[in-house]
Design a protein around this motif. Structure first.
Motif, PDB file in Angstrom:
ATOM      1  N   UNK A  34       0.670  -1.028  -0.219  1.00  0.00           N
ATOM      2  CA  UNK A  34      -0.023  -0.056   0.176  1.00  0.00           C
ATOM      3  C   UNK A  34       0.968   1.167   0.074  1.00  0.00           C
ATOM      4  N   UNK A  35       2.134   1.150   0.422  1.00  0.00           N
ATOM      5  CA  UNK A  35       3.039   2.603   0.852  1.00  0.00           C
ATOM      6  C   UNK A  35       3.860   2.454  -0.562  1.00  0.00           C
ATOM      7  N   UNK A  36       4.369   1.667  -0.700  1.00  0.00           N
ATOM      8  CA  UNK A  36       4.608   1.381  -2.028  1.00  0.00           C
ATOM      9  C   UNK A  36       3.503   2.373  -3.384  1.00  0.00           C
ATOM     10  N   UNK A  37       2.653   1.666  -3.610  1.00  0.00           N
ATOM     11  CA  UNK A  37       1.192   2.196  -4.690  1.00  0.00           C
ATOM     12  C   UNK A  37       0.851   3.374  -4.256  1.00  0.00           C
ATOM     13  N   UNK A  38       0.853   3.945  -3.151  1.00  0.00           N
ATOM     14  CA  UNK A  38       0.234   4.936  -2.708  1.00  0.00           C
ATOM     15  C   UNK A  38       1.187   5.699  -1.724  1.00  0.00           C
ATOM     16  N   UNK A  39       1.601   6.255  -1.445  1.00  0.00           N
ATOM     17  CA  UNK A  39       2.572   6.788  -0.040  1.00  0.00           C
ATOM     18  C   UNK A  39       1.790   7.508   0.436  1.00  0.00           C
ATOM     19  N   UNK A  40       2.011   7.590   2.582  1.00  0.00           N
ATOM     20  CA  UNK A  40       0.593   8.268   3.141  1.00  0.00           C
ATOM     21  C   UNK A  40       1.597   9.348   2.923  1.00  0.00           C
ATOM     22  N   UNK A  47      -5.126  11.031  18.106  1.00  0.00           N
ATOM     23  CA  UNK A  47      -3.969  10.524  18.614  1.00  0.00           C
ATOM     24  C   UNK A  47      -3.511  12.243  18.669  1.00  0.00           C
ATOM     25  N   UNK A  48      -2.521  12.802  20.146  1.00  0.00           N
ATOM     26  CA  UNK A  48      -1.904  14.075  20.249  1.00  0.00           C
ATOM     27  C   UNK A  48      -0.708  14.245  19.387  1.00  0.00           C
ATOM     28  N   UNK A  49      -0.055  12.772  18.598  1.00  0.00           N
ATOM     29  CA  UNK A  49       0.706  14.042  17.326  1.00  0.00           C
ATOM     30  C   UNK A  49       0.090  13.445  16.325  1.00  0.00           C
ATOM     31  N   UNK A  50       0.869  14.266  14.744  1.00  0.00           N
ATOM     32  CA  UNK A  50       0.763  13.979  13.452  1.00  0.00           C
ATOM     33  C   UNK A  50       0.918  12.595  13.033  1.00  0.00           C
ATOM     34  N   UNK A  51       0.638  11.567  12.478  1.00  0.00           N
ATOM     35  CA  UNK A  51       0.550  10.037  11.955  1.00  0.00           C
ATOM     36  C   UNK A  51       0.501   9.559  10.737  1.00  0.00           C
ATOM     37  N   UNK A  52       1.348   9.035  10.040  1.00  0.00           N
ATOM     38  CA  UNK A  52       1.350   8.174   9.017  1.00  0.00           C
ATOM     39  C   UNK A  52       0.688   6.828   8.558  1.00  0.00           C
ATOM     40  N   UNK A  53       0.356   6.221   7.970  1.00  0.00           N
ATOM     41  CA  UNK A  53      -0.854   4.850   8.413  1.00  0.00           C
ATOM     42  C   UNK A  53       0.247   4.080   8.970  1.00  0.00           C
ATOM     43  N   UNK A  54       1.628   3.704   8.678  1.00  0.00           N
ATOM     44  CA  UNK A  54       2.267   3.072   9.124  1.00  0.00           C
ATOM     45  C   UNK A  54       2.316   3.080  10.791  1.00  0.00           C
TER      46      UNK A  54
END
Length: 97
Positions: A34-40, A47-54
């Protein structure tokens, strides 16, 4: 080959354990594809912090592990209920976290 078997002799390899580790591996492979096809992109949810899918997957898996450990240590109720609740919590963190 026997030395390899002895290296893992401490672990009780039952079907539920095999299913658990297979699911973790499949999640990691799926997230990689998923990360390769569509970078997050980082985003801010509850959540108290900005996050990516991972990041959210890692936080969700840690939360599920702690929830299951607490369930096993504090209740006598079947662990399957904890696994179901932990899965719902993981999905919530992935979606809205």
């Amino acid at each position: 080959m026997e030395s390899l078997q002895n290296a893992f002799a401490w672990m009780t390899w039952t079907m539920p354990v095999a299913i658990f580790f297979t699911c973790i591996v499949l999640m990691l492979v799926g997230m990689t594809i998923w990360q390769i096809k569509s970078p997050s992109v980082e985003r801010k949810g509850w959540l108290p912090i900005p996050t990516t899918r991972g990041d959210r997957l890692f936080i969700g898996l840690l939360g599920a592990a702690y929830f299951n450990l607490a369930w096993a240590g504090l209740t006598d109720v079947h662990q399957g209920f904890a696994a179901g609740i932990a899965f719902v919590l993981l999905v919530m963190v992935m979606r809205w976290g």
